[in-house]
Write a protein that holds these residues in place. Sequence first.
Motif, PDB file in Angstrom:
ATOM      1  N   GLU A 159       0.838  -1.205   0.000  1.00 40.38           N
ATOM      2  CA  GLU A 159       0.000   0.000   0.000  1.00 40.38           C
ATOM      3  C   GLU A 159       0.873   1.256   0.000  1.00 40.38           C
ATOM      4  O   GLU A 159       0.585   2.226  -0.694  1.00 40.38           O
ATOM      5  N   ASN A 160       1.947   1.200   0.818  1.00 36.03           N
ATOM      6  CA  ASN A 160       2.871   2.343   0.856  1.00 36.03           C
ATOM      7  C   ASN A 160       3.534   2.543  -0.510  1.00 36.03           C
ATOM      8  O   ASN A 160       3.683   3.688  -0.978  1.00 36.03           O
ATOM      9  N   GLU A 161       3.965   1.454  -1.127  1.00 38.32           N
ATOM     10  CA  GLU A 161       4.572   1.555  -2.467  1.00 38.32           C
ATOM     11  C   GLU A 161       3.553   2.106  -3.463  1.00 38.32           C
ATOM     12  O   GLU A 161       3.871   2.952  -4.301  1.00 38.32           O
ATOM     13  N   LYS A 162       2.285   1.608  -3.384  1.00 35.60           N
ATOM     14  CA  LYS A 162       1.217   2.071  -4.279  1.00 35.60           C
ATOM     15  C   LYS A 162       0.990   3.566  -4.083  1.00 35.60           C
ATOM     16  O   LYS A 162       0.887   4.329  -5.055  1.00 35.60           O
ATOM     17  N   ASN A 163       0.918   4.009  -2.834  1.00 42.37           N
ATOM     18  CA  ASN A 163       0.713   5.428  -2.553  1.00 42.37           C
ATOM     19  C   ASN A 163       1.883   6.271  -3.100  1.00 42.37           C
ATOM     20  O   ASN A 163       1.686   7.357  -3.651  1.00 42.37           O
ATOM     21  N   GLY A 164       3.100   5.768  -2.920  1.00 39.14           N
ATOM     22  CA  GLY A 164       4.286   6.472  -3.444  1.00 39.14           C
ATOM     23  C   GLY A 164       4.237   6.575  -4.962  1.00 39.14           C
ATOM     24  O   GLY A 164       4.557   7.621  -5.549  1.00 39.14           O
ATOM     25  N   GLU A 220       1.502   6.435  -6.843  1.00 35.48           N
ATOM     26  CA  GLU A 220       0.424   7.351  -7.211  1.00 35.48           C
ATOM     27  C   GLU A 220       0.894   8.803  -7.106  1.00 35.48           C
ATOM     28  O   GLU A 220       0.583   9.637  -7.948  1.00 35.48           O
ATOM     29  N   LYS A 221       1.668   9.083  -6.046  1.00 34.42           N
ATOM     30  CA  LYS A 221       2.201  10.437  -5.865  1.00 34.42           C
ATOM     31  C   LYS A 221       3.136  10.794  -7.015  1.00 34.42           C
ATOM     32  O   LYS A 221       3.094  11.902  -7.551  1.00 34.42           O
ATOM     33  N   GLN A 222       4.002   9.838  -7.395  1.00 34.63           N
ATOM     34  CA  GLN A 222       4.915  10.077  -8.515  1.00 34.63           C
ATOM     35  C   GLN A 222       4.143  10.326  -9.811  1.00 34.63           C
ATOM     36  O   GLN A 222       4.498  11.198 -10.605  1.00 34.63           O
ATOM     37  N   VAL A 223       3.081   9.548 -10.039  1.00 38.28           N
ATOM     38  CA  VAL A 223       2.258   9.718 -11.243  1.00 38.28           C
ATOM     39  C   VAL A 223       1.648  11.120 -11.261  1.00 38.28           C
ATOM     40  O   VAL A 223       1.646  11.800 -12.277  1.00 38.28           O
TER      41      VAL A 223
END
Length: 198
Positions: free
Chosen positions: A28-33, A35-38
Amino acid sequence: MIRVYKEALLNGDYRIVSEIENRISILENEKNGLEKQVLELSAEITSGKDKYIRLQADFDNFRKRSEKERLTTRSNAQGEVMESLLPMVDSFERARQQIKPETKKEKKVDMSYQGIYKQFVEIMRSLQVAVVPTVGTPFDPSLHEAIAREESQEYKEGIIIQEFRRGFLLGDRLLRPAMVKVSSGPGSKKATSSGDYQ
């Protein structure tokens, strides 16, 4: 992984449940990171597009401005050259009025002169130089220079009755105003019974 998680919950194996929950949290943390990069990359792309559009508009404006300046410079240069040649036109006009060829040799010289003058007039026309209209037209201070007024039975007040020096236009730019005499109207003279007046 979901199947193993369910089995571990049913069996009460809290160690496996805890490991799976830790992995889910990491994902989830990787996914959130990501998404932020996107979002950041999307903002950069949008900003880049905006900059490109602004640069393109600035370049178009620069190109149009440069073209306008080039045309203005060209027109000004043509105007200056034509203004410097106008005294020569006056000399040709005076010579044409004064020369009355009588001998064959004089007629030949006159024809040569007329040919040169005609060629010069054609060059002026090709550069869009035009004569300012005068006799019979209303006086316009932006095109004409009045040097005399005279009563006229033939022309109404404010109409040009004589041209002393030709005026010239380059496109819609005045190179030189025409020097003219303007009618002050019929004056105090009485019209004759013939009624031949305009």
